[in-house]
Design a protein around this motif. Structure first.
Motif: not given
Length: 169
Positions: A5, A7, A101, A103-104, A126
Motif C-alpha cells: 500500500t 503506507s 487516512l 493510503r489505507p 495507513h
C-alpha cells in the motif's frame, strides 16, 4: 514499515487455524468468499471478467456494515503471492476513512505450521491525514484491531468448518 500500500503498518494480529493453507488461500483470495467470513461484509462485486481469476491489480467493490452505517469500499489488489499473501489498497469509501487516512490498506498472509495448521497474519496499513487524522489515529487503530480480531476469528471458524465437512465425506 510499509506494505504494497506504500503506507505505514498500524496494526497486526494473527491466529493459528487448524486447516491447510490451500483452504485458507481459497477463502482469502476469492473475493466472493468474503461475505462468508468477513463480519462486516455484506457483498462483493469483483470488477473483472467473471471467467478471470483475481490477480494483482484486480479491483472490487465491498458493501459493508459497521454498526448502523452501511457503505462501500472500492479496493484493488496491490500484492499477490500465490498461495501465501494478498494485500489491498482502499481507493475510495463512503465511511469517511479517506478524510482521516491516506493510503489505507491491509494484507493477509498465510504461514503453514505443519500438521494441517496455518498461521494467518492480518495487517492494517495507513498514514494519518492532517491534524484530525493524527489526533484520532489511536482510536482508529483500536477499532481496526477489533475488526481484525473479529475477521480472524470468523475466518478460523469458517476454515475449520470446511475441514470438518471434508473429513465427513
Amino acid at each position: 514499515m510499509t506494505a504494497g500500500t506504500g503506507s505505514r503498518l498500524q496494526g497486526r494480529n494473527d491466529i493459528v487455524v487448524h486447516a491447510p493453507a490451500r483452504i485458507l488461500w481459497r477463502l482469502i483470495s476469492d473475493s466472493h468468499e468474503l461475505p462468508d467470513w468477513g463480519p462486516p461484509v455484506r457483498s462483493v462485486e469483483v470488477m473483472t471478467n467473471a471467467t478471470d481469476a483475481e490477480k494483482l491489480g484486480t479491483a472490487r467493490k465491498v458493501q459493508a456494515e459497521f454498526g448502523q452505517k452501511s457503505g462501500y469500499f472500492l479496493e484493488h489488489r496491490v500484492e499477490h503471492v500465490e498461495g501465501r499473501k494478498i494485500a489491498y489498497l482502499i481507493d475510495e469509501d463512503n465511511f469517511g476513512i479517506s478524510r482521516l487516512l491516506s493510503r489505507p490498506g491491509f494484507s493477509l498472509e498465510l504461514d503453514p505450521q505443519g500438521d494441517g495448521a496455518t498461521r494467518v497474519i492480518f495487517s492494517f496499513f495507513h498514514d494519518p491525514r492532517g491534524l484530525k487524522g493524527r489526533l484520532v489515529n489511536p482510536l482508529i487503530k483500536l477499532q481496526q484491531r477489533r475488526n481484525r480480531l473479529a475477521a480472524l476469528g470468523s475466518l478460523k471458524r469458517r476454515a475449520e468448518e470446511m475441514v470438518r465437512l471434508q473429513s465427513k465425506k
